[in-house]
Design a protein around this motif. Structure first.
Motif, PDB file in Angstrom:
ATOM      1  N   THR A 220      15.143  -5.017  11.335  1.00  0.00           N
ATOM      2  CA  THR A 220      15.082  -3.615  10.923  1.00  0.00           C
ATOM      3  C   THR A 220      13.821  -2.957  11.467  1.00  0.00           C
ATOM      4  O   THR A 220      12.841  -3.632  11.779  1.00  0.00           O
ATOM      5  CB  THR A 220      15.055  -3.484   9.395  1.00  0.00           C
ATOM      6  OG1 THR A 220      13.802  -3.968   8.906  1.00  0.00           O
ATOM      7  CG2 THR A 220      16.187  -4.256   8.758  1.00  0.00           C
ATOM      8  N   PRO A 221      13.807  -1.628  11.544  1.00  0.00           N
ATOM      9  CA  PRO A 221      12.566  -0.931  11.879  1.00  0.00           C
ATOM     10  C   PRO A 221      11.519  -1.157  10.790  1.00  0.00           C
ATOM     11  O   PRO A 221      11.846  -1.501   9.650  1.00  0.00           O
ATOM     12  CB  PRO A 221      12.993   0.540  11.939  1.00  0.00           C
ATOM     13  CG  PRO A 221      14.480   0.520  12.118  1.00  0.00           C
ATOM     14  CD  PRO A 221      14.951  -0.716  11.409  1.00  0.00           C
ATOM     15  N   GLN A 229       8.742  -4.622  11.750  1.00  0.00           N
ATOM     16  CA  GLN A 229       7.538  -4.761  10.953  1.00  0.00           C
ATOM     17  C   GLN A 229       6.488  -5.550  11.730  1.00  0.00           C
ATOM     18  O   GLN A 229       6.799  -6.548  12.376  1.00  0.00           O
ATOM     19  CB  GLN A 229       7.849  -5.477   9.638  1.00  0.00           C
ATOM     20  CG  GLN A 229       8.726  -4.674   8.701  1.00  0.00           C
ATOM     21  CD  GLN A 229       8.960  -5.398   7.402  1.00  0.00           C
ATOM     22  OE1 GLN A 229       8.069  -5.528   6.577  1.00  0.00           O
ATOM     23  NE2 GLN A 229      10.189  -5.863   7.203  1.00  0.00           N
ATOM     24  N   SER A 230       5.247  -5.098  11.628  1.00  0.00           N
ATOM     25  CA  SER A 230       4.173  -5.729  12.375  1.00  0.00           C
ATOM     26  C   SER A 230       2.857  -5.532  11.633  1.00  0.00           C
ATOM     27  O   SER A 230       2.554  -4.423  11.183  1.00  0.00           O
ATOM     28  CB  SER A 230       4.082  -5.114  13.775  1.00  0.00           C
ATOM     29  OG  SER A 230       2.864  -5.444  14.406  1.00  0.00           O
ATOM     30  N   LYS A 231       2.084  -6.610  11.527  1.00  0.00           N
ATOM     31  CA  LYS A 231       0.779  -6.498  10.890  1.00  0.00           C
ATOM     32  C   LYS A 231      -0.137  -5.581  11.691  1.00  0.00           C
ATOM     33  O   LYS A 231      -0.892  -4.787  11.123  1.00  0.00           O
ATOM     34  CB  LYS A 231       0.142  -7.879  10.745  1.00  0.00           C
ATOM     35  CG  LYS A 231      -1.193  -7.849  10.002  1.00  0.00           C
ATOM     36  CD  LYS A 231      -1.771  -9.232   9.812  1.00  0.00           C
ATOM     37  CE  LYS A 231      -3.104  -9.171   9.056  1.00  0.00           C
ATOM     38  NZ  LYS A 231      -3.697 -10.511   8.865  1.00  0.00           N
ATOM     39  N   SER A 232      -0.071  -5.675  13.017  1.00  0.00           N
ATOM     40  CA  SER A 232      -0.952  -4.864  13.850  1.00  0.00           C
ATOM     41  C   SER A 232      -0.671  -3.376  13.693  1.00  0.00           C
ATOM     42  O   SER A 232      -1.564  -2.540  13.842  1.00  0.00           O
ATOM     43  CB  SER A 232      -0.826  -5.278  15.316  1.00  0.00           C
ATOM     44  OG  SER A 232       0.491  -5.044  15.782  1.00  0.00           O
ATOM     45  N   LEU A 233       0.586  -3.018  13.379  1.00  0.00           N
ATOM     46  CA  LEU A 233       0.953  -1.616  13.175  1.00  0.00           C
ATOM     47  C   LEU A 233       0.835  -1.202  11.712  1.00  0.00           C
ATOM     48  O   LEU A 233       1.038  -0.023  11.385  1.00  0.00           O
ATOM     49  CB  LEU A 233       2.377  -1.363  13.671  1.00  0.00           C
ATOM     50  CG  LEU A 233       2.619  -1.584  15.169  1.00  0.00           C
ATOM     51  CD1 LEU A 233       4.093  -1.407  15.499  1.00  0.00           C
ATOM     52  CD2 LEU A 233       1.764  -0.631  15.988  1.00  0.00           C
ATOM     53  N   ASN A 234       0.561  -2.172  10.841  1.00  0.00           N
ATOM     54  CA  ASN A 234       0.421  -1.912   9.398  1.00  0.00           C
ATOM     55  C   ASN A 234       1.665  -1.218   8.833  1.00  0.00           C
ATOM     56  O   ASN A 234       1.570  -0.348   7.975  1.00  0.00           O
ATOM     57  CB  ASN A 234      -0.827  -1.070   9.117  1.00  0.00           C
ATOM     58  CG  ASN A 234      -1.244  -1.151   7.648  1.00  0.00           C
ATOM     59  OD1 ASN A 234      -1.034  -2.155   6.990  1.00  0.00           O
ATOM     60  ND2 ASN A 234      -1.828  -0.082   7.139  1.00  0.00           N
ATOM     61  N   ASN A 235       2.836  -1.604   9.324  1.00  0.00           N
ATOM     62  CA  ASN A 235       4.086  -0.996   8.860  1.00  0.00           C
ATOM     63  C   ASN A 235       5.000  -2.042   8.232  1.00  0.00           C
ATOM     64  O   ASN A 235       6.218  -2.014   8.402  1.00  0.00           O
ATOM     65  CB  ASN A 235       4.799  -0.295  10.015  1.00  0.00           C
ATOM     66  CG  ASN A 235       5.268  -1.269  11.089  1.00  0.00           C
ATOM     67  OD1 ASN A 235       4.917  -2.456  11.076  1.00  0.00           O
ATOM     68  ND2 ASN A 235       6.070  -0.782  12.022  1.00  0.00           N
ATOM     69  N   TYR A 236       4.401  -2.973   7.514  1.00  0.00           N
ATOM     70  CA  TYR A 236       5.129  -4.119   6.990  1.00  0.00           C
ATOM     71  C   TYR A 236       4.855  -4.298   5.501  1.00  0.00           C
ATOM     72  O   TYR A 236       3.929  -3.709   4.939  1.00  0.00           O
ATOM     73  CB  TYR A 236       4.717  -5.388   7.733  1.00  0.00           C
ATOM     74  CG  TYR A 236       3.312  -5.873   7.387  1.00  0.00           C
ATOM     75  CD1 TYR A 236       3.120  -7.109   6.757  1.00  0.00           C
ATOM     76  CD2 TYR A 236       2.180  -5.095   7.665  1.00  0.00           C
ATOM     77  CE1 TYR A 236       1.843  -7.541   6.426  1.00  0.00           C
ATOM     78  CE2 TYR A 236       0.910  -5.535   7.346  1.00  0.00           C
ATOM     79  CZ  TYR A 236       0.749  -6.753   6.724  1.00  0.00           C
ATOM     80  OH  TYR A 236      -0.510  -7.186   6.387  1.00  0.00           O
ATOM     81  N   VAL A 237       5.682  -5.127   4.870  1.00  0.00           N
ATOM     82  CA  VAL A 237       5.472  -5.543   3.485  1.00  0.00           C
ATOM     83  C   VAL A 237       5.403  -7.067   3.493  1.00  0.00           C
ATOM     84  O   VAL A 237       6.381  -7.735   3.836  1.00  0.00           O
ATOM     85  CB  VAL A 237       6.614  -5.079   2.562  1.00  0.00           C
ATOM     86  CG1 VAL A 237       6.357  -5.531   1.121  1.00  0.00           C
ATOM     87  CG2 VAL A 237       6.776  -3.556   2.620  1.00  0.00           C
ATOM     88  N   ALA A 238       4.249  -7.611   3.159  1.00  0.00           N
ATOM     89  CA  ALA A 238       4.033  -9.052   3.253  1.00  0.00           C
ATOM     90  C   ALA A 238       4.571  -9.781   2.024  1.00  0.00           C
ATOM     91  O   ALA A 238       4.552  -9.248   0.909  1.00  0.00           O
ATOM     92  CB  ALA A 238       2.537  -9.344   3.414  1.00  0.00           C
ATOM     93  N   LEU A 239       5.031 -11.012   2.226  1.00  0.00           N
ATOM     94  CA  LEU A 239       5.437 -11.826   1.091  1.00  0.00           C
ATOM     95  C   LEU A 239       4.257 -12.087   0.164  1.00  0.00           C
ATOM     96  O   LEU A 239       4.426 -12.223  -1.047  1.00  0.00           O
ATOM     97  CB  LEU A 239       6.010 -13.163   1.574  1.00  0.00           C
ATOM     98  CG  LEU A 239       7.273 -13.114   2.432  1.00  0.00           C
ATOM     99  CD1 LEU A 239       7.848 -14.521   2.588  1.00  0.00           C
ATOM    100  CD2 LEU A 239       8.314 -12.190   1.838  1.00  0.00           C
ATOM    101  N   LEU A 350      -7.898   0.023  10.429  1.00  0.00           N
ATOM    102  CA  LEU A 350      -7.917   1.310  11.108  1.00  0.00           C
ATOM    103  C   LEU A 350      -8.759   1.249  12.383  1.00  0.00           C
ATOM    104  O   LEU A 350      -9.784   0.574  12.434  1.00  0.00           O
ATOM    105  CB  LEU A 350      -8.502   2.387  10.188  1.00  0.00           C
ATOM    106  CG  LEU A 350      -7.729   2.736   8.908  1.00  0.00           C
ATOM    107  CD1 LEU A 350      -8.520   3.739   8.083  1.00  0.00           C
ATOM    108  CD2 LEU A 350      -6.352   3.296   9.244  1.00  0.00           C
ATOM    109  N   SER A 351      -8.342   1.995  13.384  1.00  0.00           N
ATOM    110  CA  SER A 351      -9.194   2.190  14.554  1.00  0.00           C
ATOM    111  C   SER A 351     -10.243   3.240  14.206  1.00  0.00           C
ATOM    112  O   SER A 351     -10.105   3.978  13.215  1.00  0.00           O
ATOM    113  CB  SER A 351      -8.367   2.663  15.748  1.00  0.00           C
ATOM    114  OG  SER A 351      -7.867   3.981  15.508  1.00  0.00           O
TER     115      SER A 351
END
Length: 401
Positions: A220-221, A229-239, A350-351
């Motif tokens: 999924t997106p 989902q990607s940690k580097s993009l901070n667009n995820y929900v971690a277990l 954040l950058s």
């Protein structure tokens, strides 16, 4: 073991493709417990809901009596899977591998049953450390160079003038041999692992085994609509996120993804998912409430109904009533630091440019007072509340960074 068509229907909700469907149907019909290979390299784990799609499919099969063989690739980790890489992976130490292996076990046990009757933990050092060079050469002879170099990521490296190590070329053969060593009946993977697992099917056939079925799962997106989902993009929900953290992150999901996430990340009935989709399309309060229901369903799946109810109440109190979370973390800040450095300490993902934009947009405040000058030195005091963005609060502790 349940009717094979019922199983396929259940798995179909989060299945992309099945390679070896007939073999899977025959195995299900036989009534014999299947051996389901779940292999991971022991790199640093940060599993998110996307990874858990495969875990929930395996958990369903565990509940039917099938056995998940959780394979820790301690040997292959020392080589490095080239999948998704445009350059060679760094080599981990044995200590790092062992630490990561324990972390993997903790995270997957959030979903998988740890009953030894349906979970077997293995390491591929069991066979690779004992394998003679002549035996290894025999396995390599079963796969051609043309097959391996045709892989798209290797072709991309050739075009870009990037080196390809010989150890990377043979990695798919080693992963494929894991299927032989375990007599795997089924593996459920992301599409990025399809090449390696197809090599496993080929090797099993050449060893006289019935090839494993390979199921690739739905991707999924991410929360923001990104590719995944990607940690580097901070667009995820971690277990590993707490119920409150999961709920808050889920409430940032784009409205047009509510139905997709409901279908893939919950076990809600199809009729309920359709209802969420309908409410999401209506927008406004209907969409917000649909997202609240989705977030509650996902949190309940991992932490139970009571924890999900508390997370929903906490979110409503904080974001609707302008309250503060119960678990505001401390932030040690030097009284001489400029605001930009304080924000980057609070939000290291954040950058510098992103942090400056937050400040300029008025999204950073101290005790409710917006701070808009990135290079200013705010007057800090222990106990003050710093807000960075919509969902992040910190209790300031003045001290040395």
């Amino acid at each position: 073991m349940n009717d094979s068509q019922d199983v396929l229907t259940h798995l179909g909700r989060t299945t992309d493709q099945i390679f070896g469907r007939t073999d899977l149907i025959d195995r299900l019909a036989s009534g014999r417990p299947m051996r389901i290979k779940f292999g991971v390299d022991c790199t640093a784990p940060d599993l998110h809901l996307g990874h858990a799609v495969n875990l929930w499919m395996m958990r369903y099969l565990q509940d039917l009596g099938h056995v998940v063989v959780f394979l820790l690739g301690d040997t292959t980790t020392r080589i490095g899977d080239p999948t998704g890489r445009d350059r060679t992976r760094p080599v981990l130490t044995p200590e790092e591998i062992e630490t990561n292996a324990r972390a993997f076990l903790r995270q997957v046990s959030v979903v998988l049953r740890d009953d030894p009757a349906v979970l077997e933990v293995r390491r591929n050092s069991e066979w690779f450390d004992a394998m003679a060079v002549t035996d290894l050469m025999g396995e390599l002879s079963l796969v051609t160079h043309a097959q391996l170099i045709a892989r798209d990521m290797f072709q991309a490296r050739v075009r870009d003038g990037q080196e390809i190590g010989v150890h990377e070329l043979i990695y798919p053969v080693l992963q494929g041999y894991d299927s032989v060593a375990l007599a795997s009946d089924l593996t459920i993977v992301g599409s990025d692992q399809l090449f390696n697992e197809t090599v496993g099917r080929q090797l099993q056939a050449k060893h006289g085994q019935r090839p494993q079925t390979v199921i690739t799962s739905t991707i999924t997106p991410g929360l923001d609509g990104g590719a995944k989902q990607s940690k580097s993009l901070n667009n995820y929900v971690a277990l590993a996120h707490s119920p409150t953290q999961k709920f808050g992150r889920l409430m940032t999901l784009r409205d047009d993804l509510i139905d997709t996430w409901a279908r893939v990340y919950t076990d809600l009935p199809d009729a309920v998912v359709a209802g969420l989709e309908r409410r999401a399309r209506q927008g406004g309060a209907n969409s917000r409430d649909a997202k609240l229901d989705l977030a509650e369903a996902i949190v309940a799946r991992y932490h139970g109904a009571a924890a999900a109810d508390r997370a929903r109440a906490e979110f409503t109190r904080v974001f609707s009533g302008n309250g503060l979370p119960d678990d505001v973390p401390h932030l040690i800040a030097s009284p001489t630091s400029v605001l930009l450095e304080i924000v980057l300490t609070a939000r290291p993902e954040l950058s510098r440019n992103a942090a400056r934009r937050l400040i300029a947009d008025g999204a950073v405040s101290l005790d409710g007072r917006p701070l808009r000058e990135a290079d200013a030195r705010p007057e800090l005091s222990t106990g003050s509340i710093l807000r960075v963005g919509r969902r992040n609060w910190f209790e300031v502790v003045v001290g040395s960074l």
